[in-house]
Write a protein that holds these residues in place. Structure first.
Motif, PDB file in Angstrom:
ATOM      1  N   ASN A  59      -0.135   3.964   1.836  1.00  0.00           N
ATOM      2  CA  ASN A  59      -0.437   4.134   0.420  1.00  0.00           C
ATOM      3  C   ASN A  59      -1.737   3.396   0.108  1.00  0.00           C
ATOM      4  OD1 ASN A  59      -0.585   4.146  -2.352  1.00  0.00           O
ATOM      5  ND2 ASN A  59       1.591   3.729  -2.648  1.00  0.00           N
ATOM      6  N   ARG A  78      -1.708   0.995  -3.001  1.00  0.00           N
ATOM      7  CA  ARG A  78      -0.812  -0.166  -3.045  1.00  0.00           C
ATOM      8  C   ARG A  78      -1.593  -1.413  -3.448  1.00  0.00           C
ATOM      9  NH1 ARG A  78       1.295  -0.513   2.345  1.00  0.00           N
ATOM     10  NH2 ARG A  78       2.738   1.140   1.760  1.00  0.00           N
ATOM     11  N   ALA A  80       7.928   1.610   4.299  1.00  0.00           N
ATOM     12  CA  ALA A  80       6.932   1.883   3.258  1.00  0.00           C
ATOM     13  C   ALA A  80       5.886   2.820   3.857  1.00  0.00           C
ATOM     14  CB  ALA A  80       6.276   0.600   2.758  1.00  0.00           C
ATOM     15  N   SER A 107      -2.712  -1.101   3.205  1.00  0.00           N
ATOM     16  CA  SER A 107      -2.422   0.262   2.760  1.00  0.00           C
ATOM     17  C   SER A 107      -1.704   1.041   3.860  1.00  0.00           C
ATOM     18  CB  SER A 107      -3.714   0.985   2.363  1.00  0.00           C
ATOM     19  OG  SER A 107      -4.596   1.064   3.461  1.00  0.00           O
ATOM     20  N   GLU A 122       4.810 -11.557   2.084  1.00  0.00           N
ATOM     21  CA  GLU A 122       4.091 -11.214   0.854  1.00  0.00           C
ATOM     22  C   GLU A 122       2.599 -11.423   1.142  1.00  0.00           C
ATOM     23  OE1 GLU A 122       4.500 -12.113  -3.902  1.00  0.00           O
ATOM     24  OE2 GLU A 122       5.046 -13.696  -2.500  1.00  0.00           O
ATOM     25  N   TYR A 137       0.434  -4.397  -4.352  1.00  0.00           N
ATOM     26  CA  TYR A 137       1.357  -5.516  -4.132  1.00  0.00           C
ATOM     27  C   TYR A 137       2.395  -5.074  -3.116  1.00  0.00           C
ATOM     28  CZ  TYR A 137       4.960  -9.019  -4.870  1.00  0.00           C
ATOM     29  OH  TYR A 137       5.882 -10.016  -4.674  1.00  0.00           O
ATOM     30  N   LEU A 138       2.840  -6.018  -2.263  1.00  0.00           N
ATOM     31  CA  LEU A 138       3.882  -5.725  -1.290  1.00  0.00           C
ATOM     32  C   LEU A 138       4.679  -6.993  -1.003  1.00  0.00           C
ATOM     33  CD1 LEU A 138       5.088  -3.599   0.700  1.00  0.00           C
ATOM     34  CD2 LEU A 138       3.541  -4.550   2.416  1.00  0.00           C
ATOM     35  N   GLU A 158       7.155  -2.712  -3.813  1.00  0.00           N
ATOM     36  CA  GLU A 158       5.797  -2.184  -3.669  1.00  0.00           C
ATOM     37  C   GLU A 158       5.214  -1.949  -5.051  1.00  0.00           C
ATOM     38  OE1 GLU A 158       3.585   1.324  -1.168  1.00  0.00           O
ATOM     39  OE2 GLU A 158       5.646   1.647  -1.771  1.00  0.00           O
ATOM     40  N   VAL A 185      12.264  -4.028  -0.097  1.00  0.00           N
ATOM     41  CA  VAL A 185      10.822  -3.816  -0.168  1.00  0.00           C
ATOM     42  C   VAL A 185      10.435  -3.610  -1.627  1.00  0.00           C
ATOM     43  CG1 VAL A 185       8.879  -2.364   0.528  1.00  0.00           C
ATOM     44  CG2 VAL A 185      10.777  -2.777   2.129  1.00  0.00           C
ATOM     45  N   VAL A 189      -3.221  -7.051   0.707  1.00  0.00           N
ATOM     46  CA  VAL A 189      -2.172  -6.026   0.733  1.00  0.00           C
ATOM     47  C   VAL A 189      -2.613  -4.852   1.609  1.00  0.00           C
ATOM     48  CG1 VAL A 189      -0.776  -4.475  -0.674  1.00  0.00           C
ATOM     49  CG2 VAL A 189      -1.429  -6.725  -1.556  1.00  0.00           C
ATOM     50  N   CYS A 195       5.964  -1.719 -10.218  1.00  0.00           N
ATOM     51  CA  CYS A 195       6.665  -2.040  -8.973  1.00  0.00           C
ATOM     52  C   CYS A 195       7.902  -1.175  -8.790  1.00  0.00           C
ATOM     53  CB  CYS A 195       7.063  -3.512  -8.955  1.00  0.00           C
ATOM     54  SG  CYS A 195       5.668  -4.616  -8.789  1.00  0.00           S
TER      55      CYS A 195
END
Length: 107
Positions: free
Chosen positions: A33, A36, A30, A88, A82, A38-39, A105, A103, A86, A14
């Motif tokens: 990605n 990714r 952000a 991208s 959250e 987790y966010l 990530e 943030v 998740v 993270c």
């Protein structure tokens, strides 16, 4: 990114970033990605709400999903997002009067 699987390395690294949003100025918080996993986005500002949106900049406070400021949520932690699924996509934000977002990530 494949789902978590038994017998594989499922660790997530993270990164935490802090963004101070200038009043009325949209910005990316952000980048897109595809890796990714987790966010978490939190509004830790003391007074002003924020709006977040995927892919494009929100044009105004009502053009996306709102996050309350820290002073309005129980416990003072602020509004947060959250997502269980998740995204991208790139994540963008705006605050009419300015605020601070955190943030986290995970990749």
């Amino acid at each position: 990114m494949p789902p978590f699987s038994p017998g594989t390395d499922n660790r997530v690294t993270c990164t935490t970033s802090v963004y101070v949003l200038a009043p009325g100025v949209a910005r990316q918080i952000a980048a897109q990605n595809k890796g990714r996993r987790y966010l978490l986005v939190q509004n830790v500002g003391n007074a002003n709400p924020a709006t977040i949106k995927t892919d494009t900049n929100p044009s105004a406070q009502a053009d996306g999903m709102g996050l309350d400021p820290a002073t309005t949520a129980a416990g003072g932690q602020g509004g947060s997002w959250e997502p269980a699924m998740v995204p991208s996509n790139a994540i963008n934000a705006i605050s009419t009067l300015g605020t601070t977002l955190v943030v986290i990530e995970g990749i």
